[in-house]
Design an enzyme around this catalytic site. Structure first.
Site, PDB file in Angstrom:
ATOM      1  N   ASP A 147      -2.524   0.628   8.305  1.00 18.58           N
ATOM      2  CA  ASP A 147      -1.377   1.501   8.011  1.00 18.58           C
ATOM      3  C   ASP A 147      -0.196   1.231   8.945  1.00 18.58           C
ATOM      4  O   ASP A 147       0.669   2.102   9.127  1.00 18.58           O
ATOM      5  CB  ASP A 147      -1.772   2.993   8.076  1.00 18.58           C
ATOM      6  N   HIS A 155       0.814   5.198   1.369  1.00 21.37           N
ATOM      7  CA  HIS A 155       0.090   6.037   2.322  1.00 21.37           C
ATOM      8  C   HIS A 155       0.737   7.426   2.349  1.00 21.37           C
ATOM      9  O   HIS A 155       1.955   7.540   2.449  1.00 21.37           O
ATOM     10  CB  HIS A 155       0.142   5.402   3.724  1.00 21.37           C
ATOM     11  N   ASN A 188       0.838  -1.204   0.000  1.00 23.23           N
ATOM     12  CA  ASN A 188       0.000   0.000   0.000  1.00 23.23           C
ATOM     13  C   ASN A 188       0.867   1.246   0.000  1.00 23.23           C
ATOM     14  O   ASN A 188       1.989   1.223   0.507  1.00 23.23           O
ATOM     15  CB  ASN A 188      -0.871  -0.003   1.272  1.00 23.23           C
ATOM     16  N   SER A 244       4.773   6.954   2.465  1.00 20.60           N
ATOM     17  CA  SER A 244       5.354   5.655   2.833  1.00 20.60           C
ATOM     18  C   SER A 244       4.731   4.560   1.973  1.00 20.60           C
ATOM     19  O   SER A 244       3.525   4.561   1.740  1.00 20.60           O
ATOM     20  CB  SER A 244       5.034   5.304   4.297  1.00 20.60           C
TER      21      SER A 244
END
Ligand code: GRF
Length: 232
Positions: A148, A112, A110, A139
């Site tokens: 997260d 972020h 992912n 990030s």
């Protein structure tokens, strides 16, 4: 010929990160094949970008499912039609449950828009400005059931400038997202990433490249053009 990594990309909207991945795939910089782009929204502009690049697209509307768990199961079944070695969340705005995350453990990434662990969740740019931090950024991380909170692969710092608004800050952070997301995917595709004790190793160690530092991209009297690139 090099074996290309099979990737499925999940989106919900604009798809600018998807575009940066498509662009680098086309130049040969990224040894991957995007097997499909999946959106939970039929009106996501990223679908247009995927179609323009000849990438198959699928829509799975979360509102058609009575529960989060049932949506997750259907999404897994859809993704697994493509047998991806990596699943990339590029602005996918749904929280995925434990079953989903565990199914793709170690191959779910992912991006972020903050320097995690600071500012998990939404509205990161507003919160960064409100809190008065001097450095913000982006990030890329492996996804775990901890929202997260998974092991960080690479980060880019973006200084907060006087007079920043959430939009101006977001714009500069996004430029860095477009740089570090393809980079993290390339490292993964090249088999250079390992997770040990919750920490990501690149080529067997924690390396400076994982904390890429970006210089302000707006012109200031003291800025050096191209300084951000030099750090790579
Ligand atoms: C990015 O800021 C990403 O970090 C966040 O959602 C945004 C998606 O933008 N998760 P885009 O759809 O890639 O343009």
């Amino acid at each position: 010929m090099r074996r290309l990594l099979d990737v499925v990309v999940l989106i919900s909207g604009r798809g600018s990160n998807l575009q940066s991945i498509i662009d680098q795939t086309r130049t040969g910089a990224l040894p991957i094949q995007i097997r499909a782009v999946v959106s939970n929204r039929a009106d996501a502009y990223g679908l247009v970008r995927a179609q323009a690049a000849g990438v198959p697209t699928r829509v799975l509307d979360h509102r058609q499912f009575p529960s989060r768990g049932q949506f997750d199961q259907a999404l897994m079944a859809l993704i697994d039609e493509y047998s991806p070695q990596l699943v990339v969340l590029a602005g996918f705005m749904r929280i995925l449950g434990r079953d989903f995350v565990e199914h793709y453990a170690g191959r779910l990434m992912n991006i972020h828009p903050s320097l995690l662990p600071a500012f998990p969740g939404l509205h990161t740019h507003e919160r960064a400005l409100e809190s008065g931090v001097a450095q913000h950024g982006a990030s890329v991380h492996f996804v775990t059931p901890d929202l997260d909170g998974g092991p960080i692969i690479v980060q880019a710092e973006v200084p907060v400038l006087a007079g920043d608004t959430p939009d101006r800050l977001a714009e500069r952070v996004l430029k860095e997202e477009h740089r570090i997301f393809p980079l993290a995917i390339r490292w993964f595709a090249e088999g250079r990433l390992q997770v040990r004790a919750g920490q990501v190793l690149l080529d067997g160690e924690v390396r400076a490249e994982q904390g890429l530092v970006a210089r302000p991209v707006v012109a200031t009297p003291t800025s050096t053009p191209g300084a951000a690139q030099q750090r790579e």
